[in-house]
Design a protein around this motif. Structure first.
Motif, short mmCIF file in Angstrom:
data_model
loop_
_atom_site.label_atom_id
_atom_site.label_comp_id
_atom_site.label_asym_id
_atom_site.label_seq_id
_atom_site.Cartn_x
_atom_site.Cartn_y
_atom_site.Cartn_z
N ARG A 1 6.75 32.49 65.43
CA ARG A 1 7.40 31.18 65.06
C ARG A 1 8.37 31.72 64.08
NH1 ARG A 1 1.62 30.08 63.39
NH2 ARG A 1 1.21 31.37 61.56
N THR A 2 9.61 30.99 64.13
CA THR A 2 10.96 31.21 63.46
C THR A 2 11.24 29.90 62.52
OG1 THR A 2 11.43 32.77 64.72
CG2 THR A 2 13.08 31.75 63.47
N ASP A 3 11.47 30.00 61.45
CA ASP A 3 12.12 28.91 60.69
C ASP A 3 13.09 29.35 59.51
OD1 ASP A 3 12.59 26.28 59.87
OD2 ASP A 3 10.70 25.70 59.27
N ALA A 4 13.90 28.46 59.00
CA ALA A 4 14.83 28.94 58.05
C ALA A 4 14.61 28.27 56.59
CB ALA A 4 16.33 28.76 58.59
N LEU A 5 15.30 29.30 55.66
CA LEU A 5 15.23 28.74 54.12
C LEU A 5 16.43 28.80 53.73
CD1 LEU A 5 13.01 27.90 51.96
CD2 LEU A 5 12.81 30.44 51.40
N ALA A 6 16.72 27.79 52.94
CA ALA A 6 18.02 27.79 51.87
C ALA A 6 17.79 28.88 50.65
CB ALA A 6 18.41 26.31 51.59
N VAL A 7 18.57 29.82 50.22
CA VAL A 7 18.30 30.67 49.38
C VAL A 7 19.42 30.66 48.34
CG1 VAL A 7 17.93 33.09 48.49
CG2 VAL A 7 16.83 32.18 50.71
N LEU A 8 19.32 30.36 47.16
CA LEU A 8 20.67 30.25 46.26
C LEU A 8 21.07 31.69 45.96
CD1 LEU A 8 19.05 27.42 43.96
CD2 LEU A 8 20.34 27.10 45.96
N GLY A 9 22.39 31.77 46.01
CA GLY A 9 23.03 33.01 45.34
C GLY A 9 22.79 33.14 43.81
N GLU B 1 24.63 22.97 53.42
CA GLU B 1 23.89 21.43 53.07
C GLU B 1 22.93 21.08 54.20
OE1 GLU B 1 25.32 16.80 52.71
OE2 GLU B 1 26.96 18.26 52.70
N LYS B 2 21.72 20.63 53.99
CA LYS B 2 20.88 20.17 54.97
C LYS B 2 19.85 19.11 54.54
CE LYS B 2 17.23 22.35 57.93
NZ LYS B 2 16.60 23.61 58.30
N ARG B 3 19.74 18.07 55.05
CA ARG B 3 18.99 16.78 54.67
C ARG B 3 19.54 16.32 53.55
NH1 ARG B 3 14.77 20.42 56.51
NH2 ARG B 3 14.02 19.93 58.56
N GLY B 4 20.94 16.16 53.39
CA GLY B 4 21.57 15.72 52.13
C GLY B 4 21.46 16.73 50.89
N LYS B 5 20.80 17.74 50.87
CA LYS B 5 20.71 18.82 49.99
C LYS B 5 21.83 20.00 50.02
CE LYS B 5 16.07 17.68 48.41
NZ LYS B 5 14.66 18.22 47.83
N SER B 6 22.77 20.26 49.16
CA SER B 6 23.64 21.11 49.09
C SER B 6 23.13 22.49 48.32
CB SER B 6 25.14 20.60 48.91
OG SER B 6 25.09 20.31 47.40
N TRP B 7 23.51 23.65 48.73
CA TRP B 7 23.51 24.91 47.92
C TRP B 7 24.45 25.89 48.09
CZ3 TRP B 7 21.41 24.00 52.79
CH2 TRP B 7 21.37 25.26 53.55
#
Length: 542
Positions: free
Chosen positions: A144-152, A283-289
């Motif tokens: 299974r695969t999924d993604a995560l937003a990671v901050l610089g 940006e994803k689901r209204g949240k930006s990074w």
């Protein structure tokens, strides 16, 4: 530096006596010391070192310490201290009690050496290789695969701060690379103006616009001066290349004057900070990074321990489906391709369903719904590709069927219904508002996507999808225990290697748990507990 292979066969007597007295057999570091001390061997790093020179610190030791620091989410300085003062670390690393340690900077130099030799995946692959050797990863199983937003590892900059910092770093790079040329060709007033950062929180909007314009003119002047007089070595500096890119993205020349662009470039290419030019805005689901998007793939076979099989670092602004070809390639190169790959809707598209099928992988996930504005969707039409014919819900036939080549090379079809027929149709209002009649765009893989949308309406499909949500727990573990939410390092290669180290640390921790569980099961099956022997042993687990 030259490499002297470290002997991992025996643990020093002093640490063995103390460790076996105070550490339970199920302690993670004792399990590593007893059964996994050779999971990383100096011979695996031999190509990274010269044949002659002063002796290097054991790379397998530095690699394990790096894994331990990511297991506990601590910085280099603290990790170097733990090697000296922690009994359990010394036991796991097969170090004597008197070992005095090394300077924390050695960990940084070790990571740099991996990058310089293109071996950023080495540690992750070796840990996963031991997992596979122990039979803990099923071949052609489920993943299974999924993604995560990671901050610089950067802060968010305003437009003025971005261009000012870009020019400041460029001027500083010129001074460091060739102070004589910089002093001769760049006025002192410009150099002094960009010695330090320029915050804009006290400026009015008009002052802010004027400052952005002035910085743009200064940057253009510097680039033109360099093109005229600077040696090639200065023009090739990374900070100068970043300056050129940022100015091309944010400014334009109109009638000999520099002005801010009204429309900027695509977000996937736009540099948002000169301190780490590879960082992008997502940006994803209204949240930006500002950072990356990390795609994690793990095993998903029922009743078996789970292990991370791939970590792919992608552009923060990229779509999830764009990462699937890279993930498939990574898995195929190591003969780890699954029979079924479970994903969420953002990964599922017609092309990806087709490409996965061609690779022998069933991509299991719900597709995004048809969001076309018309009430009647393509699925409501009867389409026969072989006969090149389409019939609308009212029974009218299309009058035009034409093929065209898409940007990705695939063949799509445009279908057109007669304008007069649509104008007189009683179902025209929910079907189309076009004066030329209803038109359909049929992609090359539409049938695959339509079949999956129909399948996603069944209870059996969602029963299969129960194998996917557990990846959320893995992402949570990587964030909470290993610090995946925020990068420590700057630079694209460093960020990708950091993600791999965190996944390798997670796999090592899971491998320890799997060995403990296997040892308990073997002990129970042998009847040792009933005979009054010790209730737990890993003697047969290795």
């Amino acid at each position: 530096m030259t490499l002297h292979i470290r002997d991992l066969a025996a643990i020093p007597a002093d640490i063995a006596v103390v460790g076996q007295q105070v550490l339970p057999e199920s302690n993670p570091y004792r399990v590593i010391g007893d059964h996994l001390a050779d999971v990383l061997d100096d011979a695996q790093f031999a190509d990274l070192y010269e044949a002659t020179g002063r002796a290097a610190i054991s790379p397998s030791l530095l690699a394990l310490v790096t894994l331990f620091q990511f297991m506990e989410n601590i910085p280099d300085r603290e990790a170097a201290v733990q090697v000296v003062v922690r009994l359990d670390w010394k036991y796991a690393l097969h170090l004597p009690l008197s070992y005095a340690g090394f300077d924390y900077s050695c960990l940084c130099y070790f990571r740099r050496r991996l990058l310089e030799h293109g071996e950023e995946r080495l540690v992750f692959e070796e840990i996963l290789g031991r997992v596979r050797a122990l039979g803990l990863v099923k071949k052609r199983g489920k993943q299974r695969t999924d993604a995560l937003a990671v901050l610089g590892a950067v802060r968010q900059l305003s437009a003025l701060e971005t261009v000012t910092e870009t020019l400041r770093l460029a001027v500083r790079a010129l001074e460091q690379a060739d102070a004589a040329w910089t002093e001769r060709e760049v006025p002192a007033s410009l150099r002094e103006q960009y010695v330090r950062t320029r915050p804009d929180y006290r400026l009015s909007e008009e002052e802010r616009r004027a400052a952005v314009q002035q910085v743009g003119q200064d940057g253009v002047w510097l680039l033109e001066r360099m093109d005229a007089t600077a040696p090639a070595a200065l023009c090739d500096l990374a900070a100068i290349q970043t300056l050129r890119t940022v100015w091309a993205q944010r400014y334009e020349r109109v009638e000999g004057r520099t002005r801010v662009r009204a429309q900027t470039v695509d977000c996937t290419e736009r540099i948002v900070t000169p301190h780490d030019p590879g960082v992008r805005a997502g940006e994803k689901r209204g949240k930006s990074w500002h950072g990356d998007k990390v795609h994690v793939t793990e095993t998903a076979d029922a009743g078996a321990p789970t292990f991370i099989t791939d970590v792919t670092t992608a552009n923060a602004a990229s779509g999830d489906a764009e990462a699937l070809p890279v993930i498939r390639q990574h898995l195929a190169e190591r003969d780890l391709g699954p029979a079924e790959q479970y994903v969420d809707a953002s990964y599922v598209s017609g092309p990806q369903l087709a490409q996965s099928r061609a690779a022998g992988i069933e991509l299991v996930g719900p597709p995004l719904p048809d969001t076309s504005p018309q009430q009647f969707k393509i699925a409501d039409f009867t389409i026969d590709r072989a006969a090149q014919q389409a019939i609308c819900p009212q029974g009218h036939r299309a009058v035009k069927w034409s093929a065209r080549t898409e940007s990705d090379g695939s063949r799509a079809v445009n279908i057109q219904f007669a304008a007069a027929t649509c104008a007189a149709c009683p179902l025209r209002a929910p079907c189309t508002t076009s004066q030329s009649g209803r038109s359909l765009h049929l992609s090359a893989h539409y049938e695959l996507l339509a079949a999956r949308r129909a399948e996603a309406q069944t209870a059996a499909f969602w029963d299969r999808m129960r194998a996917r949500p557990a990846i959320e727990a893995t992402l949570s573990e990587l964030v909470r225990a290993h610090g995946l939410r925020r990068h420590r390092y700057r630079g694209q290669a460093k960020r990708a290697m950091e993600n791999l180290f965190k996944a390798a640390a997670c796999n090592l921790k899971r491998l320890v748990r799997a060995l403990v569980a296997r040892g308990r099961q073997d002990t129970a099956e042998s009847g040792a507990a009933a005979a009054g022997a010790r209730p737990f042993s890993l003697a047969v687990a290795a």
